[in-house]
Design an enzyme around this catalytic site. Sequence first.
Site, PDB file in Angstrom:
ATOM      1  N   HIS A  82       0.866  -1.078  -0.022  1.00 35.96           N
ATOM      2  CA  HIS A  82      -0.016   0.021   0.073  1.00 35.96           C
ATOM      3  C   HIS A  82       0.855   1.417  -0.078  1.00 35.96           C
ATOM      4  CE1 HIS A  82      -3.509   2.228   0.826  1.00 35.96           C
ATOM      5  NE2 HIS A  82      -2.603   3.085   1.487  1.00 35.96           N
ATOM      6  N   ASP A 161     -15.233   2.972   6.651  1.00 31.72           N
ATOM      7  CA  ASP A 161     -14.111   4.004   6.206  1.00 31.72           C
ATOM      8  C   ASP A 161     -14.647   4.406   4.841  1.00 31.72           C
ATOM      9  OD1 ASP A 161     -11.398   4.629   6.002  1.00 31.72           O
ATOM     10  OD2 ASP A 161     -11.420   3.607   4.017  1.00 31.72           O
ATOM     11  N   ARG A 168     -14.328  12.911   5.902  1.00 35.83           N
ATOM     12  CA  ARG A 168     -12.748  13.628   6.038  1.00 35.83           C
ATOM     13  C   ARG A 168     -12.470  14.430   5.035  1.00 35.83           C
ATOM     14  NH1 ARG A 168      -9.316   9.003   6.842  1.00 35.83           N
ATOM     15  NH2 ARG A 168      -7.701  10.565   7.119  1.00 35.83           N
ATOM     16  N   SER A 183      -7.695   4.053   9.011  1.00 33.29           N
ATOM     17  CA  SER A 183      -8.426   3.930   7.540  1.00 33.29           C
ATOM     18  C   SER A 183      -7.766   2.878   6.721  1.00 33.29           C
ATOM     19  CB  SER A 183      -8.384   5.157   7.146  1.00 33.29           C
ATOM     20  OG  SER A 183      -8.790   5.201   5.496  1.00 33.29           O
ATOM     21  N   LYS A 187      -8.832  -1.482   6.154  1.00 32.61           N
ATOM     22  CA  LYS A 187      -8.890  -2.235   5.010  1.00 32.61           C
ATOM     23  C   LYS A 187      -7.877  -3.299   4.677  1.00 32.61           C
ATOM     24  CE  LYS A 187      -9.095   1.871   3.114  1.00 32.61           C
ATOM     25  NZ  LYS A 187      -8.955   3.166   2.519  1.00 32.61           N
TER      26      LYS A 187
END
Length: 435
Positions: A82, A161, A168, A183, A187
């Site tokens: 990620h 989320d 947000r 967040s 995931k």
Amino acid sequence: MNAVELIERKRDGQRLTEDEIRWLIQAYTDGTVTDYQMSAMAMAIYFNGLDAEELWAWTGAMLESGEVLDLSDIDKPKVDKHSTGGVGDKVSIPLAPLVASCGVAVPMMSGRGLGHTGGTLDKLESIPGFVAELDARTFHDILARVGVVMAGQSETLVPADRKLYALRDASGTVPSIPLIASSIMSKKLAEDLDGLVLDVKVGEGAFMRDMGRARQLAETMIGIGRSHGLAVTALITDMSQPLGRMVGNANEIAESIDVLAGRGPDDLVEITVALAVEMLELAGIDDPRTAVDEALSSGAALEKFEELVEAHGGDPAVVSDRSLLPSAPEQTPIRAEAGGYVAACDARAIGLAAMRLGAGRERKEDDIDPGVGIEVLKKVGDEVSPGDVLGVLHHRPGDISDALARASSAWAISEEPTSPPRLIHDRIESSGPSI
Ligand code: URA
């Protein structure tokens, strides 16, 4: 429980209990707690943070707001990467098939571009026919068959989320370390992984502009992973200037293919290889560096990319015929006014300029134009003469003055020689706050 009371406590710097956090996230997901209450809570967290126990409870509650994937029948180690996002950051596109071609399963869930940063899914969708939104069954089947799948987060995965991130984004509360870490990690924990590599970007084009905050974000995410039994390694990598030479969508696919074909730009290749080695290490593959080099030089990684594209309904002929990718009809160069050395090539300015051309979106609902983008020809450390082309805008006919002004402001030229920034600033393995 009472949402207003919880907001007031967090506003005043007090802690919330695990039960209160679980109630809040659940009530927000089902609509009992309103958007305006949750945005006040997000702002209170932005200013006052969450301690380690609160963060553990918050991430767990987000994770439990939806389904988790079951990939237990895939008999290979499952590792994802990620990135916290940047400009020209197309690393996932060559990385996922590269790692899969070394025998590791890569169930990659990616995102879309927003603001000055690009998104892997938008880039992939510039390949004719490529379908990036998959249901859970198809996601699983492609992973089982090809060893790699790259798709968006399904509707049922961490719905808290999905709501909270949009909120947000609209309330100025994205750049909060506990909110970003929970967040992202909720995931990733829902993906049923054996290992996760984080590419935490630092610099002008990143969420985290300085090393201290980038390190804190990496350590926080590693801590969350550890508390949930997930092995996580983080690299902190440079995002002061765009990565590679291409910023856009289809042009970034072309550059990703270049990496797999052994002719990618040095910075992009270096980061792709470093992350691949980390992923293989987490998967327990012996001598990962040799495995990566062989997968690239033998063409196995490029073949895996073709298989991946085909499995997603895309046309794998883009690998040999770039004219199948969308492009823009007009090109406008940006030239150096003075000679010297490139001292800065501001990733944020280039990203915003690309967005203005249509390569990115200002709001979530905006469409993007896959053919437009910016080619970055001169980067930090390069010597330039007056009149040299620093970059080229690829665009549609019409007024591009705003994009041109933003892009032109990205380059700073100095009379003194400059050096390119270090690409990999740090590697963090499992230190950080224990949760
Ligand atoms: N990416 C995410 O998924 N969440 C954030 O909060 C920031 C970046």
